[in-house]
Write a protein that holds these residues in place. Structure first.
Motif, PDB file in Angstrom:
ATOM      1  N   GLY A  33       0.949  -1.162   0.359  1.00  0.00           N
ATOM      2  CA  GLY A  33       0.107  -0.003   0.027  1.00  0.00           C
ATOM      3  C   GLY A  33       0.488   1.429   0.189  1.00  0.00           C
ATOM      4  O   GLY A  33       2.148   1.219  -0.680  1.00  0.00           O
ATOM      5  N   VAL A  34       0.208   2.006   0.562  1.00  0.00           N
ATOM      6  CA  VAL A  34       1.028   3.746   0.970  1.00  0.00           C
ATOM      7  C   VAL A  34       2.226   3.737   1.833  1.00  0.00           C
ATOM      8  O   VAL A  34       2.029   3.063   2.595  1.00  0.00           O
ATOM      9  CB  VAL A  34       0.103   4.877   1.155  1.00  0.00           C
ATOM     10  CG1 VAL A  34       1.149   6.139   1.073  1.00  0.00           C
ATOM     11  CG2 VAL A  34      -1.007   4.693   0.766  1.00  0.00           C
ATOM     12  N   ASP A  35       3.239   4.304   1.120  1.00  0.00           N
ATOM     13  CA  ASP A  35       4.817   4.300   1.487  1.00  0.00           C
ATOM     14  C   ASP A  35       4.878   5.460   1.938  1.00  0.00           C
ATOM     15  O   ASP A  35       4.496   6.549   1.643  1.00  0.00           O
ATOM     16  CB  ASP A  35       5.683   3.784   0.517  1.00  0.00           C
ATOM     17  CG  ASP A  35       7.075   3.540   0.925  1.00  0.00           C
ATOM     18  OD1 ASP A  35       7.100   3.167   2.269  1.00  0.00           O
ATOM     19  OD2 ASP A  35       8.281   3.702   0.500  1.00  0.00           O
ATOM     20  N   LEU A 196     -15.633   9.417  -1.151  1.00  0.00           N
ATOM     21  CA  LEU A 196     -14.230   9.864  -0.744  1.00  0.00           C
ATOM     22  C   LEU A 196     -14.208  10.717  -1.436  1.00  0.00           C
ATOM     23  O   LEU A 196     -13.186  12.094  -0.627  1.00  0.00           O
ATOM     24  CB  LEU A 196     -13.074   8.827  -0.739  1.00  0.00           C
ATOM     25  CG  LEU A 196     -13.142   8.036   0.880  1.00  0.00           C
ATOM     26  CD1 LEU A 196     -12.652   6.875   0.519  1.00  0.00           C
ATOM     27  CD2 LEU A 196     -13.887   8.635   1.998  1.00  0.00           C
ATOM     28  N   ARG A 197     -13.708  11.166  -2.726  1.00  0.00           N
ATOM     29  CA  ARG A 197     -13.147  12.267  -3.862  1.00  0.00           C
ATOM     30  C   ARG A 197     -14.076  13.157  -3.265  1.00  0.00           C
ATOM     31  O   ARG A 197     -13.403  14.271  -3.103  1.00  0.00           O
ATOM     32  CB  ARG A 197     -13.131  11.967  -5.151  1.00  0.00           C
ATOM     33  CG  ARG A 197     -12.279  12.519  -5.729  1.00  0.00           C
ATOM     34  CD  ARG A 197     -11.912  12.021  -6.856  1.00  0.00           C
ATOM     35  NE  ARG A 197     -11.812  10.770  -7.340  1.00  0.00           N
ATOM     36  CZ  ARG A 197     -10.286   9.830  -7.294  1.00  0.00           C
ATOM     37  NH1 ARG A 197      -9.972  10.718  -7.442  1.00  0.00           N
ATOM     38  NH2 ARG A 197     -10.431   9.137  -7.211  1.00  0.00           N
ATOM     39  N   THR A 199     -15.721  14.255  -0.471  1.00  0.00           N
ATOM     40  CA  THR A 199     -15.878  15.220   1.012  1.00  0.00           C
ATOM     41  C   THR A 199     -14.500  14.264   1.775  1.00  0.00           C
ATOM     42  O   THR A 199     -14.682  15.700   2.533  1.00  0.00           O
ATOM     43  CB  THR A 199     -16.529  13.849   1.746  1.00  0.00           C
ATOM     44  OG1 THR A 199     -16.305  12.310   1.466  1.00  0.00           O
ATOM     45  CG2 THR A 199     -18.124  14.004   1.247  1.00  0.00           C
ATOM     46  N   ALA A 200     -13.690  14.282   1.274  1.00  0.00           N
ATOM     47  CA  ALA A 200     -11.892  14.261   1.474  1.00  0.00           C
ATOM     48  C   ALA A 200     -11.417  14.751   0.815  1.00  0.00           C
ATOM     49  O   ALA A 200      -9.922  14.509   1.717  1.00  0.00           O
ATOM     50  CB  ALA A 200     -11.283  12.722   2.485  1.00  0.00           C
ATOM     51  N   GLY A 201     -10.979  14.300  -0.448  1.00  0.00           N
ATOM     52  CA  GLY A 201     -10.425  15.146  -0.956  1.00  0.00           C
ATOM     53  C   GLY A 201      -9.835  13.903  -2.123  1.00  0.00           C
ATOM     54  O   GLY A 201      -9.834  13.018  -2.525  1.00  0.00           O
ATOM     55  N   ASN A 202      -8.648  13.979  -2.761  1.00  0.00           N
ATOM     56  CA  ASN A 202      -7.991  13.179  -4.105  1.00  0.00           C
ATOM     57  C   ASN A 202      -7.224  12.144  -3.151  1.00  0.00           C
ATOM     58  O   ASN A 202      -7.063  11.210  -3.943  1.00  0.00           O
ATOM     59  CB  ASN A 202      -7.660  13.730  -4.965  1.00  0.00           C
ATOM     60  CG  ASN A 202      -8.622  14.196  -6.306  1.00  0.00           C
ATOM     61  OD1 ASN A 202      -9.301  13.816  -6.518  1.00  0.00           O
ATOM     62  ND2 ASN A 202      -8.343  15.666  -6.876  1.00  0.00           N
ATOM     63  N   GLU A 203      -6.691  12.789  -2.401  1.00  0.00           N
ATOM     64  CA  GLU A 203      -5.586  12.141  -1.931  1.00  0.00           C
ATOM     65  C   GLU A 203      -5.744  10.857  -0.703  1.00  0.00           C
ATOM     66  O   GLU A 203      -5.679   9.519  -1.272  1.00  0.00           O
ATOM     67  CB  GLU A 203      -4.553  13.435  -0.613  1.00  0.00           C
ATOM     68  CG  GLU A 203      -3.242  12.010  -0.304  1.00  0.00           C
ATOM     69  CD  GLU A 203      -2.266  12.612   0.335  1.00  0.00           C
ATOM     70  OE1 GLU A 203      -1.197  12.880   1.040  1.00  0.00           O
ATOM     71  OE2 GLU A 203      -2.233  14.235   0.989  1.00  0.00           O
ATOM     72  N   LEU A 204      -7.270  11.176   0.008  1.00  0.00           N
ATOM     73  CA  LEU A 204      -7.816   9.302   0.506  1.00  0.00           C
ATOM     74  C   LEU A 204      -7.977   8.848  -0.938  1.00  0.00           C
ATOM     75  O   LEU A 204      -8.606   7.392  -0.307  1.00  0.00           O
ATOM     76  CB  LEU A 204      -8.748  10.762   1.846  1.00  0.00           C
ATOM     77  CG  LEU A 204      -9.217   9.406   2.324  1.00  0.00           C
ATOM     78  CD1 LEU A 204      -7.937   8.624   3.181  1.00  0.00           C
ATOM     79  CD2 LEU A 204     -10.589   9.635   3.138  1.00  0.00           C
ATOM     80  N   ALA A 205      -9.539   9.392  -1.201  1.00  0.00           N
ATOM     81  CA  ALA A 205      -9.794   8.652  -2.336  1.00  0.00           C
ATOM     82  C   ALA A 205      -8.863   7.801  -3.090  1.00  0.00           C
ATOM     83  O   ALA A 205      -9.350   6.611  -3.315  1.00  0.00           O
ATOM     84  CB  ALA A 205     -10.862   8.942  -3.818  1.00  0.00           C
ATOM     85  N   GLU A 207      -5.808   6.388  -2.581  1.00  0.00           N
ATOM     86  CA  GLU A 207      -5.320   5.757  -1.212  1.00  0.00           C
ATOM     87  C   GLU A 207      -6.252   4.830  -0.818  1.00  0.00           C
ATOM     88  O   GLU A 207      -5.655   3.257  -0.599  1.00  0.00           O
ATOM     89  CB  GLU A 207      -4.922   6.557  -0.029  1.00  0.00           C
ATOM     90  CG  GLU A 207      -3.997   7.192   0.744  1.00  0.00           C
ATOM     91  CD  GLU A 207      -3.189   8.187   1.742  1.00  0.00           C
ATOM     92  OE1 GLU A 207      -4.393   7.590   2.913  1.00  0.00           O
ATOM     93  OE2 GLU A 207      -2.378   8.985   1.744  1.00  0.00           O
ATOM     94  N   THR A 208      -7.477   5.216  -0.766  1.00  0.00           N
ATOM     95  CA  THR A 208      -9.223   3.762  -0.874  1.00  0.00           C
ATOM     96  C   THR A 208      -8.387   2.885  -1.993  1.00  0.00           C
ATOM     97  O   THR A 208      -8.640   1.840  -1.852  1.00  0.00           O
ATOM     98  CB  THR A 208      -9.753   4.900  -0.672  1.00  0.00           C
ATOM     99  OG1 THR A 208      -9.905   5.215   0.432  1.00  0.00           O
ATOM    100  CG2 THR A 208     -11.173   3.898  -0.594  1.00  0.00           C
ATOM    101  N   GLU A 209      -8.091   2.918  -3.720  1.00  0.00           N
ATOM    102  CA  GLU A 209      -8.425   2.684  -4.952  1.00  0.00           C
ATOM    103  C   GLU A 209      -6.608   1.858  -4.190  1.00  0.00           C
ATOM    104  O   GLU A 209      -6.749   0.580  -4.782  1.00  0.00           O
ATOM    105  CB  GLU A 209      -7.403   3.853  -5.404  1.00  0.00           C
ATOM    106  CG  GLU A 209      -9.229   4.075  -6.079  1.00  0.00           C
ATOM    107  CD  GLU A 209      -8.548   5.069  -6.760  1.00  0.00           C
ATOM    108  OE1 GLU A 209      -9.566   5.145  -7.700  1.00  0.00           O
ATOM    109  OE2 GLU A 209      -7.304   5.987  -7.154  1.00  0.00           O
ATOM    110  N   THR A 210      -5.946   2.349  -4.133  1.00  0.00           N
ATOM    111  CA  THR A 210      -4.604   1.972  -4.029  1.00  0.00           C
ATOM    112  C   THR A 210      -4.281   0.239  -2.510  1.00  0.00           C
ATOM    113  O   THR A 210      -4.449  -0.647  -2.916  1.00  0.00           O
ATOM    114  CB  THR A 210      -3.015   2.119  -3.526  1.00  0.00           C
ATOM    115  OG1 THR A 210      -2.918   3.387  -3.714  1.00  0.00           O
ATOM    116  CG2 THR A 210      -2.204   1.419  -2.526  1.00  0.00           C
TER     117      THR A 210
END
Length: 250
Positions: A33-35, A196-197, A199-205, A207-210
């Motif tokens: 996942g996210v590093d 998520l995109r 309500t919380a923005g692209n970054e969290l969206a 990360e969820t895709e990852t």
């Protein structure tokens, strides 16, 4: 896991890590996942989590749910930057907080030192590599960490958690667990990402895709089966979308 070499927290701390294990043993230090590789990234993560989470309220809810007392010994697995562990350390005898990310652990230690917290110990370790050699824990908590392991290794992890708890001790697991009754997962996940995109923005969206693509979140009936197979009695379950909280007892 008969025959597995004992790898103490101190040896883990010195960086021996997976070299002491058989070749077939799962490497839980492998990035999934996210590093987050440096302290600046850990700090950015910490600030983002503080904005998204009410850790004070989270800690209070867990204290009530688990009946945490000032005589309790607690283990948190997957502590991240240590925010929850630091909050709980004010209300227990001792807390051990572990994470497979050395960067996160270093950052958490810096926070603990700056806050002069004495009843907390941090180690670079995870479900499969932390070895507890003293009294069993009264409470073990893990949130959003077990999904880093495939299902077989989830079971091994849960059996190890069970072995580190005292009789009657409590285990709380919060993780991403997918509902099994969904008939159209394409629509289900697309809706989650879109919401998520917005309500919380692209970054969290992203990360969820990852997470969905690369990590190992499992289905509800599998998770319940794994907990029971490990020996736990499930006292209560709370499913909220794709998040699930399990209160278990040994």
């Amino acid at each position: 896991m008969a025959g597995k070499p004992v790898l103490s927290a101190d040896r883990l701390k010195k960086g021996t890590y997976m070299s002491q294990y058989p070749q077939w043993y799962y490497d839980e230090f492998k990035q999934i996942g996210v590093d987050y590789t440096d302290l600046e990234e850990a700090q950015a993560y910490d600030l983002r989590m503080q904005a998204l989470r009410d850790t004070e309220n989270e800690a209070n809810n867990l204290r009530e749910l688990l009946g945490i007392k000032n005589t309790d010994r607690i283990l948190e697995i997957g502590t991240g930057t240590g925010e929850l562990a630091l909050k709980l350390s004010e209300h227990c005898k001792k807390i051990v907080a572990i994470d497979v990310s050395k960067t996160m652990v270093e950052f958490a230690k810096m926070k603990a030192e700056s806050q002069n917290k004495k009843s907390i110990q941090f180690y670079t370790a995870g479900f499969l590599t932390y070895e507890h050699c003293t009294e069993p824990f009264d409470v073990i908590i893990t949130q959003l960490a077990l999904h880093h392991l495939p299902d077989y290794w989830k079971l091994i992890a849960l059996r190890r958690v069970y072995g580190m708890l005292r009789e009657g001790g409590k285990f709380y697991l919060l993780d991403v667990v997918f509902p099994s009754q969904i008939r159209d997962y394409d629509s289900y996940f697309n809706k989650i990402i879109t919401n998520l995109r917005e309500t919380a923005g692209n970054e969290l969206a992203e990360e969820t895709e990852t997470h969905i693509r690369e990590e190992f979140s499992t289905l509800d009936w599998i998770m319940e089966g794994l907990l029971k197979s490990a020996g736990f009695y499930i006292e209560s379950v709370n499913y909220d979308g794709f998040m699930a909280g399990y209160l278990c007892r040994k």
